[in-house]
Design an enzyme around this catalytic site. Structure first.
Site, PDB file in Angstrom:
ATOM      1  N   GLU A  47     -10.765   5.431   3.018  1.00 14.54           N
ATOM      2  CA  GLU A  47     -10.130   4.141   3.299  1.00 14.54           C
ATOM      3  C   GLU A  47      -9.427   4.092   4.653  1.00 14.54           C
ATOM      4  O   GLU A  47      -9.267   3.023   5.235  1.00 14.54           O
ATOM      5  CB  GLU A  47      -9.126   3.802   2.197  1.00 14.54           C
ATOM      6  N   ASP A  79      -4.492  12.073  -2.323  1.00 13.47           N
ATOM      7  CA  ASP A  79      -5.218  12.341  -1.080  1.00 13.47           C
ATOM      8  C   ASP A  79      -5.213  13.811  -0.682  1.00 13.47           C
ATOM      9  O   ASP A  79      -5.885  14.196   0.271  1.00 13.47           O
ATOM     10  CB  ASP A  79      -4.617  11.530   0.071  1.00 13.47           C
ATOM     11  N   THR A 139       0.084  13.743  -4.654  1.00 16.58           N
ATOM     12  CA  THR A 139      -0.666  12.838  -3.785  1.00 16.58           C
ATOM     13  C   THR A 139      -2.138  13.006  -4.088  1.00 16.58           C
ATOM     14  O   THR A 139      -2.673  14.116  -4.037  1.00 16.58           O
ATOM     15  CB  THR A 139      -0.413  13.103  -2.292  1.00 16.58           C
ATOM     16  N   ARG A 163       7.438   1.833  -5.210  1.00 23.64           N
ATOM     17  CA  ARG A 163       7.605   2.340  -3.840  1.00 23.64           C
ATOM     18  C   ARG A 163       8.940   1.863  -3.302  1.00 23.64           C
ATOM     19  O   ARG A 163       9.427   0.795  -3.664  1.00 23.64           O
ATOM     20  CB  ARG A 163       6.466   1.864  -2.941  1.00 23.64           C
ATOM     21  N   GLY A 164       9.530   2.657  -2.412  1.00 20.65           N
ATOM     22  CA  GLY A 164      10.812   2.276  -1.837  1.00 20.65           C
ATOM     23  C   GLY A 164      11.943   2.476  -2.839  1.00 20.65           C
ATOM     24  O   GLY A 164      11.853   3.267  -3.768  1.00 20.65           O
ATOM     25  N   GLY A 194       6.639  10.976   1.086  1.00 17.69           N
ATOM     26  CA  GLY A 194       7.762  10.058   1.230  1.00 17.69           C
ATOM     27  C   GLY A 194       8.794  10.257   0.132  1.00 17.69           C
ATOM     28  O   GLY A 194      10.005  10.233   0.373  1.00 17.69           O
ATOM     29  N   THR A 195       8.312  10.468  -1.095  1.00 20.72           N
ATOM     30  CA  THR A 195       9.209  10.729  -2.223  1.00 20.72           C
ATOM     31  C   THR A 195       9.968  12.027  -2.020  1.00 20.72           C
ATOM     32  O   THR A 195      11.168  12.125  -2.328  1.00 20.72           O
ATOM     33  CB  THR A 195       8.400  10.801  -3.530  1.00 20.72           C
TER      34      THR A 195
END
Length: 535
Positions: free
Chosen positions: A357, A258, A256, A202-203, A229-230
């Protein structure tokens, strides 16, 4: 399709379709490009729009010829491929588009469309000049290895590309790690494994360093697999590549677990996640049914969107209550969750609760005085709603000594995302990979590929990053869940009104300005009655 004015840096270019040129030798663009320069802060991407009769709007994707107008094109080698040359109408018609909305009224405007994905008759790369790079970013998801495999095999087997590399460790791997060569032989069996053979993180989004690496290595096709985000990072990379005038196609494959990426039908790995979640729900049901006043609590993935929990609940039919981030709930008082749990236990003797979650985070933070923190991707760090909910249920029944319960909490979240993709997702990943590489070879860039209403399309990056896809709690699908579980909806009138407002479609005005739609009058000759609503 009518002529659209392309508004891009460094200068507007008017095109209908990418220009066709005679064959000639093309030297790799990176050989003639100046020394890498530091990235400037990019301006917001300007939309490439075209308007037509009856309120038709095409949200097009960038093309290399938008900023490299003299770029040459070549016949698609697929026309001589024995496996594809016999296919009737294998090449996509240049005017084919995919409607964003297919349920309309007879008086409705034609609405927003996206360019249809697939191979074109002309390509803008010769196989021996292509150097492709593939990178995976963000969290794990079933199907990552399948996408990698099909990108490699598709480029090699369909287009004859032999220079394909993997970027290890996510975005930061562009400038902090060596590349790994990818061949059909090296990726042959990776689809049978979970995770990603390239690694991920990540990041690490340093656009200037990433594009410097792309330029230094002579990469001219970049395939970026990741979530919203990517894809935002991919959009920044595309803008910097375009600013430097590099001949490099930047393509996104949305990922994703989700299923929270907007516009697209669904993300790869979702079907596998729902299928795998059944195992946890079945185990919880067995535990609950085998004990006196047994309660099984299952936490599933779903940070901001409860699609896995919703579809797993519908598929199982053993779930008594489904809690998702989009639908607020409360514990105490009349009509609260704890009252419902007690009633269901008295009626059935057991129950199963599925919770995403991201559900109930406000309730947890309020009860624990917890301040918000964020991870490297900028996502809010979530508190464990499963543990919290289990604790609250146990506390409630401790006050009722004559009503003993047995509660089992199951958290399969990281088990679900680490499994290999199932047959359905494997096929889907193959189609995504092929659509992505067809688009790159045809010279399109700055897009992500995914099905929209069942047809694969090229979607501008801004379209999938502007908002997240969420469960519509005023929709019939959520009503089906409530009918299946017979749980209370927990919603106030204000909650329902707010959800309805959130789902209103943004209107794209046909006005003058930098994103104005351009209409070709010749397209509407003899059809003036259709254009009355599009003026």
């Amino acid at each position: 399709m009518e002529t659209a004015t392309v508004v891009v840096a460094p200068a507007p270019v008017a095109i209908t379709q990418p220009p066709q040129h005679k064959l000639m030798e093309l030297k790799p663009s990176f050989a003639a490009v100046a020394k890498p320069s530091p990235a400037r802060k990019a301006k917001p991407a300007k939309k490439k729009l075209a308007g037509g009769c009856g309120g038709y709007v095409l949200e097009d994707v960038p093309h290399l010829t938008d900023y490299l107008p003299e770029h040459k094109s070549y016949p698609n080698p697929l026309q001589d491929h024995p496996a594809y040359s016999v296919v009737k109408q294998y090449f996509v018609n240049p005017d084919d588009t995919v409607a964003k909305k297919i349920v309309v009224h007879k008086s409705s405007a034609r609405g927003t469309h996206f360019r249809r994905a697939g191979p074109r008759q002309r390509v803008y790369f010769q196989p021996d000049e292509v150097t492709a790079a593939i990178v995976t970013c963000g969290g794990l998801c079933p199907g990552l290895n399948t996408v990698i495999r099909e990108l490699v095999c598709g480029l090699h087997d369909m287009y004859g590309v032999t220079s394909i590399y993997g970027i290890e460790g996510g975005y930061k791997g562009f400038y902090a790690r060596n590349t790994v060569e990818l061949t059909p032989r090296s990726v042959n069996d990776i689809h049978k494994r979970g995770g990603t053979v390239l690694g991920t993180s990540r990041g690490g989004q340093d656009t200037a360093k990433i594009v410097d690496s792309i330029q230094d290595r002579g990469v001219n096709q970049v395939y970026i697999i990741g979530g919203d985000g990517t894809q935002k990072g991919a959009a920044s990379i595309h803008e910097e590549v375009q600013r430097r005038g590099l001949k490099c196609a930047v393509v996104g494959v949305p990922k994703t677990i989700d299923n929270d990426i907007a516009v697209i039908d669904k993300s790869f790995g979702f079907d596998t996640a729902v299928e795998e979640a059944q195992r946890a729900i079945n185990a919880a049901h067995v535990e609950a049914e085998s004990a006196e006043n047994g309660i099984g609590v299952v936490k599933l993935m779903g940070r901001n969107s409860g699609f896995i929990a919703m579809y797993a609940t519908l598929a199982s039919r053993d779930v008594d209550c489904c809690l998702i981030p989009e639908s607020p709930f409360y514990l105490d008082g009349k009509g609260g969750l704890l009252e419902f749990v007690e009633k269901r236990l008295r009626d059935n003797g057991h129950m199963v609760i599925v919770v995403a979650e991201g559900a109930g985070q406000d309730l947890i933070a309020k009860s624990m005085n917890f301040a918000d923190t964020h991870d490297a991707s900028g996502n809010k760090v979530l508190l464990d709603v499963g543990l919290w909910l289990s604790h609250k249920i146990k506390e409630h029944f401790k006050k009722k000594p004559s009503f003993p319960i047995t509660l089992k909490y199951i958290d399969p979240t990281y088990m679900i995302r680490a499994v290999p993709s199932n047959a359905s997702d494997n096929v889907y990943c193959t189609l995504l990979a092929h659509s992505a590489l067809h688009g790159a070879m045809a010279g399109y860039t700055g897009f992500t590929v995914a099905p929209v209403n069942g047809r694969h399309a090229y979607i501008p990056f801004y379209r999938i990053t502007e908002k997240q896809n969420k469960v519509v709690i005023t929709d019939r699908m959520w009503a089906r869940v409530l009918c299946s579980t017979n749980q209370p909806c927990f919603l106030t009138h204000e909650d329902v009104e707010g959800a309805a407002l959130d789902e209103e479609e943004p209107h794209i005005p046909l006005v003058e300005g930098e994103n104005a739609l351009v209409r070709n009058p010749s397209m509407c000759s003899g059809n003036a009655h259709l254009c009355s609503g599009a003026a």
